[in-house]
Write a protein that holds these residues in place. Structure first.
Motif, mmCIF file in Angstrom:
data_model
loop_
_atom_site.group_PDB
_atom_site.id
_atom_site.type_symbol
_atom_site.label_atom_id
_atom_site.label_comp_id
_atom_site.label_asym_id
_atom_site.label_seq_id
_atom_site.Cartn_x
_atom_site.Cartn_y
_atom_site.Cartn_z
ATOM 1 N N LEU A 95 0.840 -1.200 0.000
ATOM 2 C CA LEU A 95 0.000 0.000 0.000
ATOM 3 C C LEU A 95 0.876 1.251 0.000
ATOM 4 C CD1 LEU A 95 -2.819 1.399 0.415
ATOM 5 C CD2 LEU A 95 -2.422 1.123 2.880
ATOM 6 N N ARG A 96 0.434 2.254 -0.779
ATOM 7 C CA ARG A 96 1.070 3.571 -0.807
ATOM 8 C C ARG A 96 -0.044 4.615 -0.723
ATOM 9 N NH1 ARG A 96 6.053 5.674 -2.931
ATOM 10 N NH2 ARG A 96 5.856 7.801 -3.747
ATOM 11 N N VAL A 97 0.057 5.555 0.204
ATOM 12 C CA VAL A 97 -1.022 6.512 0.471
ATOM 13 C C VAL A 97 -0.469 7.935 0.454
ATOM 14 C CG1 VAL A 97 -2.764 7.276 2.136
ATOM 15 C CG2 VAL A 97 -2.281 4.835 1.872
ATOM 16 N N THR A 98 -1.172 8.816 -0.244
ATOM 17 C CA THR A 98 -0.901 10.241 -0.202
ATOM 18 C C THR A 98 -2.002 10.904 0.626
ATOM 19 O OG1 THR A 98 0.094 10.156 -2.402
ATOM 20 C CG2 THR A 98 -0.553 12.318 -1.574
ATOM 21 N N ALA A 99 -1.603 11.676 1.637
ATOM 22 C CA ALA A 99 -2.563 12.234 2.586
ATOM 23 C C ALA A 99 -2.065 13.583 3.085
ATOM 24 C CB ALA A 99 -2.753 11.266 3.760
ATOM 25 N N PRO A 100 -2.943 14.385 3.694
ATOM 26 C CA PRO A 100 -2.470 15.622 4.329
ATOM 27 C C PRO A 100 -1.328 15.337 5.294
ATOM 28 C CG PRO A 100 -4.855 15.622 4.219
ATOM 29 C CD PRO A 100 -4.418 14.253 3.772
ATOM 30 N N ALA A 101 -0.384 16.249 5.342
ATOM 31 C CA ALA A 101 0.866 15.984 6.054
ATOM 32 C C ALA A 101 0.679 15.759 7.544
ATOM 33 C CB ALA A 101 1.843 17.139 5.813
ATOM 34 N N TYR A 102 -0.350 16.362 8.142
ATOM 35 C CA TYR A 102 -0.504 16.237 9.594
ATOM 36 C C TYR A 102 -1.328 15.014 10.004
ATOM 37 C CZ TYR A 102 -5.235 18.310 9.226
ATOM 38 O OH TYR A 102 -6.554 18.568 8.942
ATOM 39 N N ASP A 150 8.326 11.031 2.470
ATOM 40 C CA ASP A 150 8.618 12.355 1.926
ATOM 41 C C ASP A 150 9.566 13.084 2.871
ATOM 42 O OD1 ASP A 150 6.693 14.276 3.726
ATOM 43 O OD2 ASP A 150 5.842 12.280 3.396
ATOM 44 N N ASP A 151 9.944 14.281 2.520
ATOM 45 C CA ASP A 151 10.905 15.013 3.348
ATOM 46 C C ASP A 151 10.263 15.799 4.479
ATOM 47 O OD1 ASP A 151 9.713 17.156 2.116
ATOM 48 O OD2 ASP A 151 11.458 17.713 0.900
ATOM 49 N N GLY A 152 8.933 15.747 4.580
ATOM 50 C CA GLY A 152 8.242 16.366 5.698
ATOM 51 C C GLY A 152 8.092 17.866 5.603
ATOM 52 N N THR A 153 8.345 18.448 4.433
ATOM 53 C CA THR A 153 8.253 19.902 4.305
ATOM 54 C C THR A 153 6.992 20.362 3.597
ATOM 55 O OG1 THR A 153 9.476 19.874 2.204
ATOM 56 C CG2 THR A 153 10.757 20.087 4.247
ATOM 57 N N ALA A 154 6.271 19.474 2.929
ATOM 58 C CA ALA A 154 5.110 19.872 2.147
ATOM 59 C C ALA A 154 3.835 19.707 2.965
ATOM 60 C CB ALA A 154 5.041 19.048 0.867
ATOM 61 N N ASP A 155 2.723 20.218 2.397
ATOM 62 C CA ASP A 155 1.418 20.059 3.040
ATOM 63 C C ASP A 155 0.857 18.660 2.851
ATOM 64 O OD1 ASP A 155 1.466 22.693 3.856
ATOM 65 O OD2 ASP A 155 0.400 23.410 2.063
ATOM 66 N N VAL A 156 1.466 17.911 1.947
ATOM 67 C CA VAL A 156 1.004 16.568 1.623
ATOM 68 C C VAL A 156 2.123 15.586 1.936
ATOM 69 C CG1 VAL A 156 0.320 15.033 -0.259
ATOM 70 C CG2 VAL A 156 -0.614 17.353 -0.138
ATOM 71 N N ALA A 157 1.750 14.443 2.507
ATOM 72 C CA ALA A 157 2.720 13.411 2.872
ATOM 73 C C ALA A 157 2.447 12.128 2.108
ATOM 74 C CB ALA A 157 2.665 13.140 4.378
ATOM 75 N N VAL A 158 3.494 11.343 1.926
ATOM 76 C CA VAL A 158 3.391 10.041 1.281
ATOM 77 C C VAL A 158 3.782 8.976 2.298
ATOM 78 C CG1 VAL A 158 4.209 8.547 -0.578
ATOM 79 C CG2 VAL A 158 3.856 10.998 -1.007
ATOM 80 N N TRP A 159 2.909 7.983 2.411
ATOM 81 C CA TRP A 159 3.156 6.854 3.314
ATOM 82 C C TRP A 159 3.322 5.577 2.489
ATOM 83 C CZ3 TRP A 159 2.632 6.818 8.883
ATOM 84 C CH2 TRP A 159 2.337 8.073 9.441
#
Length: 841
Positions: A144-151, A164-173
């Motif tokens: 599974l790979r999920v793109t979600a709001p960073a928080y 991801d590098d943790g700097t954007a508003d969106v995170a990848v898990w």
């Protein structure tokens, strides 16, 4: 959605082997839809053959082996022509969020405006989240790979991490590969969850909830982790193998979760009402412990070894039900869990098995998934668990556990069926269990056991057990003979169902060891509740229950007495008033919370349906609640307060509830927390002593998801024609309702006190219900037919209207099942009301 048939599943399993799924989800597209991209690699044993995959909506693109496919779907089926020996299917789709709890459910928490998601895949809802071959015997490894709001936090079956590098508003898990696993066990939970973690025996355990419930999880975390560790240790010790899915085990409290809980591998989901925000009884804490144990049992029964098809649902649920109560009673502080099983779950099983929609524990024919879903009921759960308890009693624990260990070793990460389990147990035990299996698992109905005694000079001159045995089912039972002080002597008996009495359908088994012994004050067949059977009492025994029942030391024995007294009420063998009389006499002395709470709920069923005028019975129950409050026992106070809140009928009782809401006269030791306040207000609204303004004020003070549901229920209970009209339109036409609000509308609308006001809606229910099948999912249809059914309209006219609806050959199968069941309850209530007055319980 089309319902997959067993024939289709067998044909597809014959030619396909599914190797891997890569599921990629984009949860950043708002609150209406999410993105789904699935890459499936699979093999075909017959190159050139065609098949289909499931996807809940028309995809935006589908590519098979590099070639684009037509994206039109029929139902939820995407056609796959001309397969190669090795195949890759890539499906891209924008899928809708759910409000029913099926597929990817979305809730915006009114407490803080935050969004929470949870994907539920059972039984055939995986295609609402990703394209798949959605049947239990096509297991595969899933990544599974999920793109979600960073928080947000994202949880799933396997261990995951942000990449991801943790700097954007969106995170990848990204999540580790999990499996081989069935698609119905897939989940992902996402949102700003509050998490608490602990280590236990080398595993990372996690509990998670909405941010707005964080304080409640933090307060209850010690108990939750202790229960989890105790259950995990018990299973690993008993099954002789480590938890089979890695080193993490998450458990998530999910808002508006459709079921009680779901056994997704490595990420168990629970309805978040089980994270208590208000005071609860020990019975409720015990139930939660059982559910934790139940879902963990599925890690072996269902997740490790999986049914081939839904005719063997019992291989999942009967075992989990049996082990949930057994593990709770043996591994946790809840030592009376078997008593709770008898008076809560098993009692419902007895009712279900005597109804029109009963079925075998292991039905021979489940033609499609939709019919399998209808069997998620009190047969597959408590009756099946009772059959397993009887099997363990027959074989002995050592043999029973040895058989299960061999079963896990033989079928690990694969699929099995009834014959596989019974064959394995037969190997280990050296017994031929085919006849036992046929009589217990392939038949329907409840045997009736009755003592047949003769007494002379204070001693038994004859003692036998008569068994109404249409299926000739064998039973191993314990007979308890109780004296005036509650002292017991017992006899273990194997009932011989083949010993048929001439000219009848019954068998009779003598109990020579009791002949010549002093006659008992009370005979309890099935003492210790070892089998699944209705029982009756010896002549005169029920007259002594008011004196004897509090003296029976074993709470399981007391539950056997209560469940069979209730069966006598429903069967017309005892007046319902006598059940309430006995409860009023003995419940203040009952020290097992589940027994006390459940018997009181049954008394309220008497008031709601089994007596023509409920006011007197309700007033008596409210008085009993007052006695429980005054008794001084802290365990009784909350039960008593709830009983007063649900039953107040006289002016003085209603005035007392008004005082509680104002903070006046609140009993010592009772907290007027949110849930109790809503219960009090609901009763006041029902009797016309509070209205819309009070509901609005209470909701303003409790602007939570639970508060909004409670307000929906209270508004539906307003004894006002305009309020009923609004509630009715929502029940029958509102497509935006979530599962919780649909339930609440049904529970609030039909009140026995409002019969004159709601009478016009009884025929409308039967004429308007079928149209809801055009826009509601199977789960929402179930809630509509079950929770909005006019069960309080106990009249011949209601029965006639139901019969006319059931005569419609085009009625949706879900509606047919639940209308049939609810109609049966109305018929039972009518028969109970017609019973001549008098007689002893």
């Amino acid at each position: 959605m089309s319902s997959l048939t067993q024939a289709e599943a067998r044909a597809r399993a014959r030619v396909l082997t599914v190797d891997t799924y890569l599921v990629e989800l984009d949860l950043t597209r708002g609150v209406e839809r999410f993105g789904s991209r699935t890459t499936v690699r699979f093999r075909c044993a017959e190159p050139g053959a065609g098949t289909f995959a499931e996807i809940a909506a028309e995809p935006t693109a589908a590519v098979l082996n590099g070639a684009p496919l037509p994206t039109a779907v029929t139902g939820n089926r995407l056609r796959l022509p001309a397969l190669a020996a090795d195949n890759e299917l890539v499906v891209t789709a924008d899928l809708p969020y759910s409000n029913s709890g099926e597929g990817m459910h979305l809730l915006v928490d009114p407490s803080d405006g935050e969004t929470y998601l949870c994907a539920t895949s059972a039984l055939d809802s995986a295609s609402r989240t990703f394209a798949c071959f959605d049947q239990p015997d096509l297991k595969a490894r899933i990544t599974l790979r999920v793109t979600a709001p960073a928080y947000w936090t994202v949880l799933a079956n396997a261990e995951g991490r942000r990449v991801d590098d943790g700097t954007a508003d969106v995170a990848v898990w990204e999540f580790d590969e999990c499996g081989p696993m069935s698609t119905y066990l897939f989940t992902v939970c996402a949102g700003p969850y509050h998490s608490v973690f602990r280590e236990h025996a080398g595993r990372r355990l996690g509990w998670h909830c909405r941010a707005s419930l964080a304080e409640h999880l933090d307060r209850q975390a010690d108990e939750l982790f202790e229960l989890t560790g105790q259950c995990l240790d018990w299973y690993e010790r008993t099954f002789g193998m480590r938890y089979p899915f890695g080193d993490k085990y998450d458990q998530v409290f999910v808002p508006e979760f459709l079921h009680g809980a779901m056994e997704n591998i490595g990420c168990v989901t629970f309805r978040d009402e089980l994270l208590y925000r208000s005071a609860v009884t020990d019975a409720e804490r015990e139930l939660r412990a059982m559910i934790i144990a139940h879902e963990m049992a599925h890690m072996w029964f269902g997740d490790l070894v999986t049914l081939r098809w839904w005719d063997d649902l019992w291989l999942n649920e009967s075992f989990a039900e049996y082990l949930g109560f057994r593990v709770a009673s043996e591994a946790t502080r809840f030592r009376h869990a078997w008593a709770s099983f008898g008076v809560t779950r098993k009692l419902v099983g007895y009712e279900k098995d005597q109804g029109p929609s009963t079925h075998p524990v292991a039905p021979a024919d489940v033609p499609d998934v939709a019919h399998g879903a209808l069997n998620v009921d009190a047969i597959s759960y408590p009756k099946g668990a009772s059959a397993l308890r009887q099997l363990a009693t027959l074989l002995g624990d050592d043999t029973f556990w040895a058989g299960l260990r061999r079963y896990f070793q033989r079928f690990a990460y694969a699929n099995a069926d009834l014959s596989d389990l019974i064959g394995t147990m037969a190997e280990v035990s050296g017994r031929d269990l085919r006849d036992w299996s046929a009589r217990w698992l392939r038949t329907t109905g409840v045997d009736l056991l009755t003592p047949d005694v003769t007494v002379a000079d204070g001693a038994y001159t004859g003692f036998a057990v008569r068994q109404d045995a249409p299926q000739r089912r064998p039973h191993r039972i314990r007979i308890g003979c109780y004296d005036a002080e509650g002292g017991r002597r017992t006899a273990d008996v194997d009932l011989d169902a083949d010993r048929i009495v001439a000219g009848s359908s019954t068998s009779s088994t003598g109990v020579p060891e009791l002949v010549g012994t002093p006659a008992a004050e009370l005979v309890v067949l099935n003492d210790e509740d070892l089998t699944f059977a209705r029982t009756r009492f010896a002549p005169g025994d029920t007259d002594r229950l008011g004196r004897l029942l509090p003296r029976l030391a074993d709470p399981v024995t007391r539950t056997v007495v209560w469940t069979n007294l209730w069966d006598m009420v429903r069967s017309g063998d005892a007046p319902p008033e006598s059940f309430v009389d006995l409860a009023a006499a003995v419940l203040p002395a009952e020290d097992v919370p589940a027994v006390q709470s459940t018997v009181l709920r049954l008394c309220q069923r008497v008031a709601d349906a089994y007596v023509a005028s409920p006011a007197d019975t309700l007033a008596r129950l409210a008085d009993l609640g007052g006695r429980l409050l005054a008794a001084g026992d802290p365990a009784h106070r909350l039960v008593g307060a709830r009983l007063v809140a649900s039953s107040a009928a006289t002016d003085a009782q209603v005035a007392r509830l008004h005082g509680w809401l104002r903070g006046a006269g609140v009993p010592e030791g009772v907290a007027m927390d949110a849930d109790l306040r809503w219960s009090v207000l609901f009763r006041l609204v029902t009797v016309g002593a509070a209205g819309a303004d009070e509901i609005a004020a209470e909701l303003a003070a409790d602007r939570t998801a639970s508060g909004e549901v409670a307000a929906t229920k209270a508004r539906a209970a307003l004894p006002d024609a305009a309020a009923k009209r609004v509630a009715w339109e929502r029940l029958m036409t509102d497509r935006s309702l979530s599962n919780r609000h649909l339930e609440a509308l049904g529970h609030g609308f039909w009140r026995p006190e409002h019969a004159a006001l709601t009478g016009e809606y009884v025929p409308r229910f039967f004429t308007e219900l079928p149209a809801t099948a055009a826009f509601r999912s199977p789960a929402m249809l179930m809630l509509t037919a079950r929770d909005a059914y006019p069960v309080s309209a106990v009249t011949e006219r209601t029965v006639e209207l139901a019969a006319a609806l059931l005569a419609d050959d085009d009625l949706h199968p879900v509606l047919r099942r639940y209308v049939t069941d609810q109609d049966h309850e109305v018929r039972v209530a009518l028969a109970v009301r017609r019973r001549p007055a008098g007689g002893a319980a």
